[in-house]
Structures are given as C-alpha cells and as structure tokens.
Design a protein around this motif. Sequence first.
Motif, PDB file in Angstrom:
ATOM      1  N   VAL A   4       0.844  -1.189   0.000  1.00  0.00           N
ATOM      2  CA  VAL A   4       0.000   0.000   0.000  1.00  0.00           C
ATOM      3  C   VAL A   4       0.882   1.243   0.000  1.00  0.00           C
ATOM      4  CG1 VAL A   4      -1.724   1.312   1.274  1.00  0.00           C
ATOM      5  CG2 VAL A   4      -1.879  -1.185   1.169  1.00  0.00           C
ATOM      6  N   GLY A   5       0.628   2.146  -0.954  1.00  0.00           N
ATOM      7  CA  GLY A   5       1.395   3.377  -1.036  1.00  0.00           C
ATOM      8  C   GLY A   5       2.675   3.252  -1.831  1.00  0.00           C
TER       9      GLY A   5
ATOM     10  N   GLU B 195       2.927   1.390  -4.807  1.00  0.00           N
ATOM     11  CA  GLU B 195       2.670   0.892  -6.156  1.00  0.00           C
ATOM     12  C   GLU B 195       3.559   1.600  -7.175  1.00  0.00           C
ATOM     13  OE1 GLU B 195       0.403   1.942  -4.070  1.00  0.00           O
ATOM     14  OE2 GLU B 195      -1.024   0.310  -3.692  1.00  0.00           O
TER      15      GLU B 195
ATOM     16  N   LEU C  85       4.702   6.527   4.699  1.00  0.00           N
ATOM     17  CA  LEU C  85       3.342   6.595   4.179  1.00  0.00           C
ATOM     18  C   LEU C  85       2.649   7.854   4.687  1.00  0.00           C
ATOM     19  CD1 LEU C  85       2.163   2.888   4.718  1.00  0.00           C
ATOM     20  CD2 LEU C  85       3.178   3.889   2.665  1.00  0.00           C
ATOM     21  N   ASN C  86       1.765   8.422   3.866  1.00  0.00           N
ATOM     22  CA  ASN C  86       0.952   9.523   4.371  1.00  0.00           C
ATOM     23  C   ASN C  86      -0.209   8.959   5.193  1.00  0.00           C
ATOM     24  OD1 ASN C  86      -1.172   8.781   2.544  1.00  0.00           O
ATOM     25  ND2 ASN C  86      -0.216  10.007   0.928  1.00  0.00           N
TER      26      ASN C  86
ATOM     27  N   LYS D 195      -3.454   8.848   4.723  1.00  0.00           N
ATOM     28  CA  LYS D 195      -4.419   8.033   3.988  1.00  0.00           C
ATOM     29  C   LYS D 195      -3.846   6.649   3.700  1.00  0.00           C
ATOM     30  CE  LYS D 195      -7.143   7.782  -0.270  1.00  0.00           C
ATOM     31  NZ  LYS D 195      -6.714   6.388  -0.515  1.00  0.00           N
ATOM     32  N   GLU D 196      -2.598   6.599   3.248  1.00  0.00           N
ATOM     33  CA  GLU D 196      -1.969   5.310   2.963  1.00  0.00           C
ATOM     34  C   GLU D 196      -1.809   4.485   4.233  1.00  0.00           C
ATOM     35  OE1 GLU D 196       0.772   6.868  -0.825  1.00  0.00           O
ATOM     36  OE2 GLU D 196       1.518   6.935   1.238  1.00  0.00           O
ATOM     37  N   SER D 197      -1.508   5.151   5.333  1.00  0.00           N
ATOM     38  CA  SER D 197      -1.366   4.442   6.606  1.00  0.00           C
ATOM     39  C   SER D 197      -2.680   3.791   7.008  1.00  0.00           C
ATOM     40  CB  SER D 197      -0.905   5.411   7.702  1.00  0.00           C
ATOM     41  OG  SER D 197       0.369   5.939   7.410  1.00  0.00           O
TER      42      SER D 197
ATOM     43  N   ASP E 289      -5.157   3.028   4.948  1.00  0.00           N
ATOM     44  CA  ASP E 289      -5.467   1.978   3.973  1.00  0.00           C
ATOM     45  C   ASP E 289      -4.741   0.683   4.321  1.00  0.00           C
ATOM     46  OD1 ASP E 289      -7.100   3.655   2.543  1.00  0.00           O
ATOM     47  OD2 ASP E 289      -5.591   4.165   1.023  1.00  0.00           O
ATOM     48  N   LEU E 290      -3.470   0.787   4.712  1.00  0.00           N
ATOM     49  CA  LEU E 290      -2.710  -0.410   5.069  1.00  0.00           C
ATOM     50  C   LEU E 290      -3.243  -1.041   6.347  1.00  0.00           C
ATOM     51  CD1 LEU E 290      -0.391  -2.369   4.636  1.00  0.00           C
ATOM     52  CD2 LEU E 290       1.145  -0.749   5.765  1.00  0.00           C
TER      53      LEU E 290
ATOM     54  N   GLY F 123       3.577   6.734   9.744  1.00  0.00           N
ATOM     55  CA  GLY F 123       3.871   6.340   8.372  1.00  0.00           C
ATOM     56  C   GLY F 123       4.822   5.183   8.217  1.00  0.00           C
TER      57      GLY F 123
ATOM     58  N   PRO G 281       5.459   1.398   7.865  1.00  0.00           N
ATOM     59  CA  PRO G 281       4.666   0.197   7.588  1.00  0.00           C
ATOM     60  C   PRO G 281       4.805  -0.895   8.635  1.00  0.00           C
ATOM     61  CG  PRO G 281       5.686   0.983   5.573  1.00  0.00           C
ATOM     62  CD  PRO G 281       6.254   1.817   6.687  1.00  0.00           C
TER      63      PRO G 281
END
Length: 767
Positions: free
Chosen positions: A25-26, A28, A180-181, A183-185, A187-188, A216, A218
């Motif tokens: 996630v983030g 790609e 990660l920002n 939103k990405e955080s 999402d993961l 941020g 992962p």
Amino acid sequence: MEPSSSSFQKVRSQHDSGSGIQAVVGFEDDARRLVEQLLGGKKQLQFISVVGMAGLGKTTLVKKVFDEPSVVYHFYVRAWTTVTQQPKKRDLVLGILKSGFNAGTEDSDDMELSLMLKRRLSGQRYLVVLDDIWDSKDWNDLMLCFPDDNVGSRIVFTTRLADVPLQVQSGCYQHPLRFLNEKESWDLLRYKVFLDEACPSSLVEIGKQIASKCHGLPLSIVVIAGVLANDRTAQWWSQVAQDMNSIASTAPEQYMDTLVLSYNHLPDHLKPCFLYFTAFPEDYEIPAWKLILLWVAEGFVKIQTTEYNSEDERNMLEEVAAHYLKDLISRSLIIISKRRSNGGIKSCIVHDALRDLCIRKADEENFMHHIPNISEYFHSIVETPKAFLVQRLYSRENYTEGFFSPPQGNFCFPKDTPNVQTILAYNGSGKSYVKVMYINSYNLNILLVFKCLRVMDISSIGIDRIPMAIESLQQLRYLALCIEACFGGTSLRKLKHLETFIVRSQYKSVLPDGLLECYKLRHLILKGNFRCITQLDDLETLSSLQTLSLPISLADVEKILGVTPNVRKLTLSKDLYLSWRSLTIPNLAKLQYLESLSLRNNLGRSSSDELVFRELSSPSMFPITLKKLTLVCTFLKWDEMKKIGMLPNLEVLKLQYQAFRGEHWETHDGGFCRLKHLSFKFMRIVKWSAYSDQFPNLQHLKLDECVKLEEIPIAIGDIYTLDMIEIRNCNPAVVKSAHRIKKDQMNKGNDLLKVLMLVTKIAMIWS
C-alpha cells in the motif's frame, strides 16, 4: 527429517500477514519504477539501491518486484541472499549459488566458490539481490564475482545507510523509500485487519487515529494491526489508541515504542514464545517443528483440562504450540519464510527490528542470557548475582574448542546448583551450510554442573562422540547433537524424561545404549549411518514415539516398528532391495497412524543404469492412512504408480533421483483422488501423458531438474484446483509448455494460475 505431528501440518496463517507486508500500500509507484529500472536502460551491468530505515518495507518491496512475472521472464538467473551485520564473503557466495543455481557445497574453498559463481553467471542475464547491506566493503568483497557481459544484468541491494550506494558505485540508481501519508497508513491498517471486508463505521475514526500514531512506518502499522485484529470492538481499539497516546516521542525513528506496545499487549502465554526468538541468529530461518518442540520442552505450553492421558496430553501440547505460532504470525510479529508442500508452515523468521525488541526485552526480564562461552557464564554469576537466576543461556558464536572449557585459575564454583534449564547454541552466521569443527567430548564434562537442564541444542558444535556427562542430565526433554561418530560407552538409559533426540553423525556409528528405553521419547531423528549392537528382541512398547528416522538395517527397523504402533512419520534410509526385483521394506501394517513415509534407497546413483526396473513387493505395502510419500532412488516401473495412486488419503507425492525408471508415464484413471502436491526432482522421464480428471484435487505441480521431459501435458492446466506450476532448470520445451498452459488458461478466463520459473543457461537456448 522433520518431526511429525498433525500440529505441524495444520499450522496456517489466517491471511497474508504471515509472509510479511504483502500489500504494498502506497508503494505501487515505487514498484513500477523499480521494474522499469530492471527491464530497461543500458545493457551494461547496473546497480540499484533501495534505501530507508528499518521497517519501511525495503525487503517487501524488492521481493514483490523480484517475483513480478515480467521480471521472472526477463532474467535467466535470479538469486537472493541476505547480508548480516557481520557477513562473510563465503556465506554470501554460497547463498547466491544456492538461491540461483541450487549449487555450492561447504567442502569447496572460498576461491573455488567465487570462481564457480563467476562461471555460472558468465553470459547470463542475471538479477542478484543483496538484502540489507551495512557496509560498502560487503560489496567490495564480492564485486569480482559478477561479470559484465553487456546483456542487461542487474544487482539490487537494500540498505539503511544512505552513503552505501555512493560507495558501491558512483552511478548507482538510488531509490529512497518515503514514509506513508495518513491516507496510505489507514489503507494499510484497514487492509491488514479486515482484508477485503468493510471496516465498521464505529471503528473508522479511532482506526485513523491509531494509524496516524504509527508515523507512516509500515512495520509499526502491520504490528499494531495484529493487536487490533484479535478484538474488533470500539472499546479495545480505544484502549490501544490511549496506550499509543502515552508514547512520548513522535519521531518516526522511535518505532521501537510502537513495537513495545505490541509486545505489552501479547497474552502472557505468548510472551515467552516470542522472546525465544532471541536465541536465533540474524536472518536465521527457524524450522517450525523445532520451535514447537522447544516450546513444549520448555514448559511454555499449557492445556486447561486433565481429561487426557499422558500420550494424548503430549499430542495436545504440540497442537496448542502450533496454534501459538499461528497466533504470533497473525499478529505480524513473525514472518513465514517457507511453506511446506501441503501449505503449512515450514520455517519462519523475525524482522530485524522485532528481533532487536526480543533481545532487549529478554535482557530486561532476565529471560535469556547471551554467553560467548560457558566460562563467561560462571564468571558472570560470581560478579552479578542476578545472573545466577537466569534459566536460559544462548550463544551465536563461531565455535571453537574453548566453548565448553571451564574457568581457569583458582575459580571457585558456587555451592548451589545453577538454575540453568536451557543451553542453545546456533552458528553465528545463521547459515545451515557452515562447516562443523569437531571438539573433544571430554570438554563437555562441565555440563555435570547443570543438573536442572531440560533443553540442550548444541548441534552447531561438533563433538567427537556423545559425551559421558549426558548420562547425568536426567531432566533433559530435548537433546540435539552433532557428533563425529558414536562407538558406544555412553548410556541414555537414565534420561527418563527425554522426548526429542536428534543426532547427526559424520561417520558410521552405533545406536546409543539405552536409547530405546526412554519411554517418553516422541521424536527420534538420527542422520548418518548407524548400526545396532544391543538386543532388540525384548523391547517394551514405545507408545509415545511419533517421528522415527533410523538409518539402520531393515531387520532392526522391523523389530523397532513392532513396538512403536503410534508412529506418524517414518524415514527409512538403507538398501531397500533385499530381493533383486522387489522394493522391500518392513511390514507397516501395524502402523495405523502413519501419515508420512520417506523411502531413500542408499544404492549409489552412479550404478543406477545397471539396475533392472523394480516392482512393489506387495500392492498393499503402504498403509491407507498415508498422506505424504517421498521416494528416492527406488527405480520402480511406471506401471507401479497405479498402485500408489490408489492410496485413498495421499495428498503429497515427491519423486526424486529416479524414483521411477522409464521414459513414459501414462497416468491411469481412478487414482490420486486427494493428491494436492506432485513434485519431480532429477527424474529422467521423457514423456508424460495425463488428463485433468486424473488429478481432481491437484494444487501444486513442481518440476526440478527434469532435463529430459519434453512437455507438461496441456490438460494439466484444466485442473480446477491447480494454483501453481513451479519449474526449476528443466528442458526449454517444458518452460514453453508452461507458458502455453498459462496462456490457454487466461484465454479461458482463469487468471489465477501462477507459473514460477527458475532457469539458467537452458533457458537461453530457447530464448
């Protein structure tokens, strides 16, 4: 041989958390750019570095790119090796040879290995990954092994240090990983907890707050997701969020605080199991069966009921231990490194950052104490009274004769018996192929001091024979040794609590006296060449024995099997042809619980061409309970496969080194009703005729070094359950047929079938 228990077969990860942060996630766009660097650009050898702090997902990202179908197809050779903080060139070269070519032996010297690697890479388009480089000199030691033949080869390395890429090569492509920002955080986190399910609206806001507190990173997100996934209630999530608010630092580099929080939220019964990973070297692939048996021997595993007899209780303990491992994996604290042929967990590793946490907490809680040698321990208990209370000692040194040497000079041993219950010694390199140096067993007399010892695994320390001191360690539950030879003289008769005994012998040895009088023995694994010199006619029943690997005469095996009715896993490694035409093994009819059987005929492969085609001595020689069958050098006719196919419970069939002889296997109808995994290795088969309905439940087909096979039957692709076809160094026509099957299935709307290939110069001929 791996010990057997149904628990070892049943361990599964609930979802992909067991194999690392599979969802990139983030990242790609990062993956796409790396693939472009690998496949495009100049034809000269290029270097690519992925840089970032621990836990950012460097290895996960590169592994995803490494396994991309376009990358697999593009490179003739792909190899991966992990670089420890104190690497040796020899280990790195061996790692690349074994990963890329399944080649290299510990007997070769350093120069031979380096030349072997260079020769094998010459003329190839290769991709080599060096994971976790700490110093540019690690690369400088290796650079001469990598030829530049202007064919588009690439070397990728991951590192935490930004200056390493510049020191490796001035033109090295650097790919720094970012955090990660928010939103990405989120999402993961949401993906790791719920997969494809929707997150309840009551948890969304508090979930976003928790994700934000991971800054941020992962690894922190994945670990916290493991804490949240076990209780999806707003009350629990609010408690976790409150605990995270108490963490003072907001710097991303202080990720250890988040990891400590995940440890604090572990149930009490899992904490010692997690801390046990302290004993294993960095990047060490730990067999799942070893962990399970060690945890049981340590007494970490408890069951709540007393309704079982002693035998059922031990089975239950191993089942529970397997669930403990599954729980740690589902919490993303442990990573699956390899899976078994039936999909279970074969081995696992721990992330470097989580391993640092293990070491730190084990030291804080006085759980386990690191020693370079036994002498150091005795000095520590004099200087530091706290050390006397330590129950477990571990070492990760490269051992010498002095490891077991007692303290020198006027040292006074303490009057009280040390409380040590465990001694674990694993090679510091973390590599299983390090050459063993043998020491005199007399040095192990120091063990007489440790009267409370329950667990001892010193299989990385070669000793000339089984030491006499072992006789006095009557509390031992788990014992693993590596010996030069065993000539008798040491009795194990007094080890009444022994449950696991593992010995690897270099030369011909005798079965230790009294071993078969250890009535609690559950797993007996002897590797090497042994013979029996004691009487076996008056043995009492060993009802607890589950795993048996005995490289002794078939006549002696027959007597032992007569008193071990509950064996679940059996390996026979001897001359299996007592008659000229028939495969002869002991009568297995009484083994009503046998699930796994491995037959390894010891006749030399060099004389195999002179042997006639063999037959099974009886159509019913294999128990119907068998789930896994491995045949090595058995030289059977292909017609005999029809009998094996009728085994009603067979799920895994492995054929190696001319297990069957002849050029053509025509598969018959009506068999293999439950077969899930079929593998060939070094088989000389030329033609294989088969239809999809002859393997109605096949999931995994593996072909390894089958250089004469012309093609895979195209109908194999129509098997509804087939997930993967794996090919390693086979005939180019086999590779071509695999691509044809894949294309045919995609045209039929099946895009789930995976085709994995590892090919070297053979592939170049076809390309």
